[in-house]
Design a protein around this motif. Structure first.
Motif, PDB file in Angstrom:
ATOM      1  N   GLY A  74      44.395  30.884  38.333  1.00 54.98           N
ATOM      2  CA  GLY A  74      43.438  31.963  38.540  1.00 54.98           C
ATOM      3  C   GLY A  74      43.677  33.199  37.696  1.00 54.98           C
ATOM      4  O   GLY A  74      43.076  34.240  37.930  1.00 54.98           O
ATOM      5  N   SER A  75      44.520  33.108  36.702  1.00 53.98           N
ATOM      6  CA  SER A  75      44.927  34.295  35.950  1.00 53.98           C
ATOM      7  C   SER A  75      43.830  34.884  35.074  1.00 53.98           C
ATOM      8  O   SER A  75      43.818  36.095  34.831  1.00 53.98           O
ATOM      9  CB  SER A  75      46.153  33.975  35.097  1.00 53.98           C
ATOM     10  OG  SER A  75      45.833  32.973  34.145  1.00 53.98           O
ATOM     11  N   HIS A  76      42.913  34.058  34.590  1.00 56.61           N
ATOM     12  CA  HIS A  76      41.872  34.587  33.695  1.00 56.61           C
ATOM     13  C   HIS A  76      41.030  35.650  34.394  1.00 56.61           C
ATOM     14  O   HIS A  76      40.778  36.721  33.845  1.00 56.61           O
ATOM     15  CB  HIS A  76      40.982  33.454  33.176  1.00 56.61           C
ATOM     16  CG  HIS A  76      41.721  32.478  32.337  1.00 56.61           C
ATOM     17  ND1 HIS A  76      42.157  31.277  32.826  1.00 56.61           N
ATOM     18  CD2 HIS A  76      42.129  32.538  31.058  1.00 56.61           C
ATOM     19  CE1 HIS A  76      42.790  30.629  31.875  1.00 56.61           C
ATOM     20  NE2 HIS A  76      42.788  31.368  30.791  1.00 56.61           N
ATOM     21  N   TRP A  77      40.586  35.347  35.599  1.00 56.51           N
ATOM     22  CA  TRP A  77      39.772  36.314  36.327  1.00 56.51           C
ATOM     23  C   TRP A  77      40.590  37.490  36.836  1.00 56.51           C
ATOM     24  O   TRP A  77      40.098  38.622  36.865  1.00 56.51           O
ATOM     25  CB  TRP A  77      39.022  35.634  37.475  1.00 56.51           C
ATOM     26  CG  TRP A  77      37.841  34.884  36.949  1.00 56.51           C
ATOM     27  CD1 TRP A  77      37.710  33.534  36.844  1.00 56.51           C
ATOM     28  CD2 TRP A  77      36.649  35.444  36.417  1.00 56.51           C
ATOM     29  NE1 TRP A  77      36.502  33.218  36.271  1.00 56.51           N
ATOM     30  CE2 TRP A  77      35.829  34.376  36.007  1.00 56.51           C
ATOM     31  CE3 TRP A  77      36.187  36.740  36.235  1.00 56.51           C
ATOM     32  CZ2 TRP A  77      34.576  34.563  35.435  1.00 56.51           C
ATOM     33  CZ3 TRP A  77      34.934  36.929  35.672  1.00 56.51           C
ATOM     34  CH2 TRP A  77      34.148  35.851  35.282  1.00 56.51           C
ATOM     35  N   GLN A  78      41.833  37.272  37.217  1.00 54.69           N
ATOM     36  CA  GLN A  78      42.700  38.380  37.650  1.00 54.69           C
ATOM     37  C   GLN A  78      42.841  39.400  36.525  1.00 54.69           C
ATOM     38  O   GLN A  78      42.673  40.605  36.749  1.00 54.69           O
ATOM     39  CB  GLN A  78      44.076  37.861  38.066  1.00 54.69           C
ATOM     40  CG  GLN A  78      44.065  37.043  39.327  1.00 54.69           C
ATOM     41  CD  GLN A  78      45.406  36.331  39.556  1.00 54.69           C
ATOM     42  OE1 GLN A  78      46.382  36.560  38.853  1.00 54.69           O
ATOM     43  NE2 GLN A  78      45.439  35.460  40.549  1.00 54.69           N
ATOM     44  N   ASP A  79      43.130  38.922  35.330  1.00 52.70           N
ATOM     45  CA  ASP A  79      43.302  39.819  34.182  1.00 52.70           C
ATOM     46  C   ASP A  79      42.007  40.552  33.852  1.00 52.70           C
ATOM     47  O   ASP A  79      42.001  41.764  33.605  1.00 52.70           O
ATOM     48  CB  ASP A  79      43.765  39.034  32.942  1.00 52.70           C
ATOM     49  CG  ASP A  79      45.159  38.455  33.094  1.00 52.70           C
ATOM     50  OD1 ASP A  79      45.885  38.857  34.033  1.00 52.70           O
ATOM     51  OD2 ASP A  79      45.519  37.583  32.288  1.00 52.70           O
ATOM     52  N   TRP A  80      40.897  39.830  33.848  1.00 56.00           N
ATOM     53  CA  TRP A  80      39.622  40.450  33.478  1.00 56.00           C
ATOM     54  C   TRP A  80      39.183  41.465  34.533  1.00 56.00           C
ATOM     55  O   TRP A  80      38.719  42.557  34.205  1.00 56.00           O
ATOM     56  CB  TRP A  80      38.554  39.379  33.262  1.00 56.00           C
ATOM     57  CG  TRP A  80      37.344  39.919  32.582  1.00 56.00           C
ATOM     58  CD1 TRP A  80      37.177  40.137  31.246  1.00 56.00           C
ATOM     59  CD2 TRP A  80      36.132  40.339  33.206  1.00 56.00           C
ATOM     60  NE1 TRP A  80      35.929  40.660  31.009  1.00 56.00           N
ATOM     61  CE2 TRP A  80      35.272  40.796  32.187  1.00 56.00           C
ATOM     62  CE3 TRP A  80      35.690  40.379  34.522  1.00 56.00           C
ATOM     63  CZ2 TRP A  80      34.005  41.283  32.446  1.00 56.00           C
ATOM     64  CZ3 TRP A  80      34.424  40.864  34.788  1.00 56.00           C
ATOM     65  CH2 TRP A  80      33.590  41.305  33.751  1.00 56.00           C
ATOM     66  N   ASN A  81      39.317  41.120  35.820  1.00 59.00           N
ATOM     67  CA  ASN A  81      38.950  42.060  36.891  1.00 59.00           C
ATOM     68  C   ASN A  81      39.765  43.346  36.793  1.00 59.00           C
ATOM     69  O   ASN A  81      39.233  44.444  36.977  1.00 59.00           O
ATOM     70  CB  ASN A  81      39.133  41.416  38.264  1.00 59.00           C
ATOM     71  CG  ASN A  81      38.034  40.423  38.583  1.00 59.00           C
ATOM     72  OD1 ASN A  81      36.953  40.464  38.012  1.00 59.00           O
ATOM     73  ND2 ASN A  81      38.313  39.513  39.493  1.00 59.00           N
ATOM     74  N   ALA A  82      41.058  43.221  36.511  1.00 61.93           N
ATOM     75  CA  ALA A  82      41.890  44.411  36.345  1.00 61.93           C
ATOM     76  C   ALA A  82      41.407  45.240  35.154  1.00 61.93           C
ATOM     77  O   ALA A  82      41.361  46.473  35.212  1.00 61.93           O
ATOM     78  CB  ALA A  82      43.354  44.006  36.167  1.00 61.93           C
ATOM     79  N   PHE A  83      41.017  44.573  34.074  1.00 60.09           N
ATOM     80  CA  PHE A  83      40.534  45.245  32.873  1.00 60.09           C
ATOM     81  C   PHE A  83      39.265  46.047  33.139  1.00 60.09           C
ATOM     82  O   PHE A  83      39.132  47.184  32.693  1.00 60.09           O
ATOM     83  CB  PHE A  83      40.297  44.207  31.770  1.00 60.09           C
ATOM     84  CG  PHE A  83      39.552  44.709  30.576  1.00 60.09           C
ATOM     85  CD1 PHE A  83      40.137  45.614  29.698  1.00 60.09           C
ATOM     86  CD2 PHE A  83      38.265  44.272  30.307  1.00 60.09           C
ATOM     87  CE1 PHE A  83      39.452  46.076  28.589  1.00 60.09           C
ATOM     88  CE2 PHE A  83      37.566  44.728  29.208  1.00 60.09           C
ATOM     89  CZ  PHE A  83      38.163  45.634  28.341  1.00 60.09           C
ATOM     90  N   VAL A  84      38.304  45.485  33.877  1.00 56.70           N
ATOM     91  CA  VAL A  84      37.029  46.178  34.131  1.00 56.70           C
ATOM     92  C   VAL A  84      37.067  47.035  35.384  1.00 56.70           C
ATOM     93  O   VAL A  84      36.102  47.719  35.697  1.00 56.70           O
ATOM     94  CB  VAL A  84      35.830  45.198  34.186  1.00 56.70           C
ATOM     95  CG1 VAL A  84      35.633  44.512  32.855  1.00 56.70           C
ATOM     96  CG2 VAL A  84      35.966  44.200  35.315  1.00 56.70           C
ATOM     97  N   GLY A  85      38.164  46.972  36.141  1.00 51.11           N
ATOM     98  CA  GLY A  85      38.300  47.806  37.326  1.00 51.11           C
ATOM     99  C   GLY A  85      37.545  47.313  38.539  1.00 51.11           C
ATOM    100  O   GLY A  85      37.092  48.105  39.357  1.00 51.11           O
ATOM    101  N   VAL A  86      37.414  46.009  38.657  1.00 51.80           N
ATOM    102  CA  VAL A  86      36.745  45.424  39.819  1.00 51.80           C
ATOM    103  C   VAL A  86      37.787  44.731  40.672  1.00 51.80           C
ATOM    104  O   VAL A  86      38.617  43.982  40.161  1.00 51.80           O
ATOM    105  CB  VAL A  86      35.660  44.407  39.381  1.00 51.80           C
ATOM    106  CG1 VAL A  86      35.118  43.642  40.574  1.00 51.80           C
ATOM    107  CG2 VAL A  86      34.542  45.115  38.652  1.00 51.80           C
ATOM    108  N   GLU A  87      37.738  44.992  41.960  1.00 53.01           N
ATOM    109  CA  GLU A  87      38.672  44.338  42.861  1.00 53.01           C
ATOM    110  C   GLU A  87      37.956  43.182  43.551  1.00 53.01           C
ATOM    111  O   GLU A  87      36.998  43.387  44.294  1.00 53.01           O
ATOM    112  CB  GLU A  87      39.188  45.333  43.899  1.00 53.01           C
ATOM    113  CG  GLU A  87      40.467  44.889  44.530  1.00 53.01           C
ATOM    114  CD  GLU A  87      41.120  46.017  45.306  1.00 53.01           C
ATOM    115  OE1 GLU A  87      41.517  45.746  46.454  1.00 53.01           O
ATOM    116  OE2 GLU A  87      41.214  47.136  44.776  1.00 53.01           O
ATOM    117  N   ALA A  88      38.409  41.966  43.270  1.00 56.58           N
ATOM    118  CA  ALA A  88      37.799  40.784  43.870  1.00 56.58           C
ATOM    119  C   ALA A  88      38.457  40.518  45.227  1.00 56.58           C
ATOM    120  O   ALA A  88      39.678  40.619  45.340  1.00 56.58           O
ATOM    121  CB  ALA A  88      37.964  39.576  42.967  1.00 56.58           C
TER     122      ALA A  88
END
Length: 177
Positions: A74-88
């Motif tokens: 699940g690292s791809h979405w974790q990294d991208w969410n952190a980059f755009v500032g969205v908490e999933a």
């Protein structure tokens, strides 16, 4: 090079008997000579049918209404969410695959949204089987594709020709974008 016979295999480990290999990830092959193919950017991709469906995608937070497709960790979405500032949320529905090709095929089929990169989904974006629903792209300084060779032996002329061709093709693709 029509006179060069290639044997292409998939394997998780490096094999000292092969001429060279192409690996994806963070550089973690200490016993090999590494050459980075390109710097990658990562971004969400999906089937065009998901763009204007009942849960339109206009902002990163809109992804909460869609299935996310990812690798097992699940690292791809974790990294991208952190980059755009969205908490999933922790219970967000994800489909996870051990093979990147399955992730992209699931995205093409409209099963969810995948994290693509500037190399592997380029043709899909050009022909329209995948689209970028959002403009944000995460540029990775280390995660990339690398050509690995053995430090103990030189490449044969045919193998060196193939490696040179791969680098030339990557360079050509980058100038087309």
């Amino acid at each position: 090079y029509p006179n060069i016979n290639l044997v292409i295999t998939t394997a998780d480990e490096t094999d000292p008997e092969i001429d060279f290999s192409i690996r994806f990830g963070n550089p973690q092959w200490p016993d090999m000579v590494m050459r980075k193919l390109t710097t990658l950017s990562f971004f969400p991709v999906c089937s065009p049918s998901l763009l204007n469906g009942p849960n339109r995608i206009r902002h990163p937070s809109d992804l909460i209404h869609h299935v996310l497709l990812d690798s097992l960790d699940g690292s791809h979405w974790q990294d991208w969410n952190a980059f755009v500032g969205v908490e999933a949320p922790m219970d967000k529905l994800c489909l996870r695959f051990s093979d990147f090709n399955h992730i992209i095929e699931a995205a093409r089929s409209g099963l969810g949204i995948a994290m693509g990169d500037s190399v592997t989904v380029g043709m899909d974006l050009k022909v329209g089987t995948l689209v970028k629903p959002l403009s944000q792209s995460l540029l990775s300084p280390t995660v990339s594709y690398y050509v690995l060779t053995s430090p103990s032996r030189s490449l044969s002329k045919p193998a060196q020709n193939v490696v040179d061709w791969i680098f030339a093709e990557i360079s050509r693709m980058e100038t087309l974008d």
